[in-house]
Design an enzyme around this catalytic site. Structure first.
Site, short mmCIF file in Angstrom:
data_model
loop_
_atom_site.label_atom_id
_atom_site.label_comp_id
_atom_site.label_asym_id
_atom_site.label_seq_id
_atom_site.Cartn_x
_atom_site.Cartn_y
_atom_site.Cartn_z
N CYS A 75 -1.65 -99.19 31.18
CA CYS A 75 -2.25 -99.16 29.84
C CYS A 75 -2.00 -97.82 29.15
O CYS A 75 -2.53 -96.79 29.59
CB CYS A 75 -3.75 -99.43 30.00
SG CYS A 75 -4.74 -99.10 28.55
N CYS A 78 -5.09 -96.12 27.70
CA CYS A 78 -5.89 -95.56 28.80
C CYS A 78 -5.44 -94.14 29.13
O CYS A 78 -6.26 -93.27 29.42
CB CYS A 78 -5.79 -96.42 30.05
SG CYS A 78 -6.43 -98.09 29.86
#
Length: 156
Positions: A75, A78
């Site tokens: 991600c 993230c």
């Protein structure tokens, strides 16, 4: 190049470069006096790592409010949020516990928390979830959420 000159090269007198020997130590001293090097090379404290085995102890039984960052390895948002969590850990050290949970390594806890996307940030107090937000948000957003939900202002 500046960082290599300041941090990676040994004793400037032994480098054999007369320009390096004259200018780098002065530049390093000037930057240190201005306080610019301390922020660059300061040790960063990571968030507390949480997994299936310690979730209850670290989050639900915590004496202080908890901000839990649920992330996944693939991600990109993230990865951006990681720096925000480092900054929050420094700013609220001892007053709010900043934790991280990898959804790939703690699948039972992620399922129990009904995590449907990453990043998801959850706010806990007294063993109960108070709020959650999905997606990347800035550090200002999280600071305002901490102040509003927990009544804790950041360190000046």
């Amino acid at each position: 190049m500046l960082f290599r000159s300041l941090a990676l090269v040994g004793d400037p007198k032994q480098s054999g470069d007369p320009i390096h020997a004259l200018h780098v130590p002065r530049l390093r001293d000037r930057l240190a006096r201005m306080g610019l090097l301390s922020g660059l090379f300061a040790k960063k404290e990571p968030p507390v790592h949480v997994d299936d085995s310690n979730f209850d102890e670290e989050v639900l039984k915590s004496d202080v409010p908890v901000v839990l960052d649920v992330w996944s390895p693939s991600c990109a948002p993230c990865q951006k949020l990681e720096e925000v969590m480092f900054a929050l850990r420094k700013r609220y050290d001892g007053r709010v516990k900043i934790c991280e949970l990898s959804s790939a390594n703690a699948q039972k806890t992620a399922a129990k928390l009904r995590i449907s996307a990453t990043p998801t940030v959850l706010y806990f107090q007294g063993g109960r979830e108070k709020d959650r937000v999905m997606g990347f948000r800035s550090s200002v957003y999280h600071q305002e959420a901490i102040e509003e939900l927990f009544g804790i202002a950041p360190k000046p």
